[in-house]
Design a protein around this motif. Structure first.
Motif, short mmCIF file in Angstrom:
data_model
loop_
_atom_site.label_atom_id
_atom_site.label_comp_id
_atom_site.label_asym_id
_atom_site.label_seq_id
_atom_site.Cartn_x
_atom_site.Cartn_y
_atom_site.Cartn_z
N ALA A 172 0.83 -1.21 0.00
CA ALA A 172 0.00 0.00 0.00
C ALA A 172 0.86 1.25 0.00
O ALA A 172 0.57 2.22 -0.71
CB ALA A 172 -0.93 0.00 1.21
N THR A 173 1.95 1.22 0.77
CA THR A 173 2.86 2.37 0.81
C THR A 173 3.51 2.60 -0.54
O THR A 173 3.57 3.73 -1.03
CB THR A 173 3.94 2.16 1.90
N LEU A 174 3.97 1.52 -1.17
CA LEU A 174 4.60 1.65 -2.48
C LEU A 174 3.61 2.11 -3.54
O LEU A 174 3.96 2.90 -4.43
CB LEU A 174 5.25 0.32 -2.89
N GLU A 175 2.37 1.65 -3.45
CA GLU A 175 1.34 2.11 -4.40
C GLU A 175 1.12 3.62 -4.24
O GLU A 175 0.99 4.33 -5.24
CB GLU A 175 0.03 1.35 -4.18
N THR A 176 1.07 4.09 -3.00
CA THR A 176 0.89 5.53 -2.76
C THR A 176 2.10 6.30 -3.24
O THR A 176 1.96 7.37 -3.86
CB THR A 176 0.63 5.80 -1.26
N LYS A 177 3.30 5.78 -2.99
CA LYS A 177 4.52 6.44 -3.48
C LYS A 177 4.47 6.59 -5.00
O LYS A 177 4.80 7.64 -5.54
CB LYS A 177 5.76 5.62 -3.10
N LEU A 178 4.07 5.51 -5.67
CA LEU A 178 3.99 5.55 -7.12
C LEU A 178 2.96 6.56 -7.59
O LEU A 178 3.19 7.30 -8.56
CB LEU A 178 3.68 4.16 -7.68
#
Length: 131
Positions: A68-74
């Motif tokens: 979820a964090t990586l998706e938000t970062k992207l």
């Protein structure tokens, strides 16, 4: 919570050739670069991290919280890229308008000069005296 609020509250850091970058530093990066230090490269790195975390597990019953964090970062990087592309297009359009205006003013000046050239000596003297 917006993606930027989440990014700043959680102090997201983005991988780059120069080390980890803050969310604020993303705005300063070029869209592309040969050095591997651009928004495109940051997006590719975050996407690669996301794909690595997203590999399917046949034994894990819970989703990886990093996903979820990586998706938000992207999403943050994609948003910055979209805004920067829009700004670049607007700047290009403004530069084209400015160039067109300069050309039109140059043509107008030549036409006005031609009109002045065709005035008689008396007309020219009268206009000079009126100034």
């Amino acid at each position: 919570m917006t993606i930027f609020e989440k990014a700043t509250r959680e102090k997201f850091r983005y991988p780059s050739a120069k080390g980890l970058l803050t969310t604020e530093q993303l705005w300063e990066l070029p869209l592309t670069a040969k050095s591997g230090f651009s928004l495109d490269d940051v997006a590719k790195a975050v996407n690669a991290e996301l794909k690595a975390v997203d590999t399917e597990s046949f034994v894990a019953t819970e989703a990886n919280p990093a996903k979820a964090t990586l998706e938000t970062k992207l999403e943050v990087v994609k948003h910055v890229i979209a805004v920067r592309l829009t700004e670049a297009q607007a700047a290009k359009a403004a530069a084209a308008k400015k160039l067109e205006k300069e050309k039109l003013l140059a043509v107008l000046a030549r036409k006005q000069d031609a009109v002045l050239e065709n005035l008689t000596e008396a007309d020219l003297l009268a206009r000079i005296n009126n100034l």
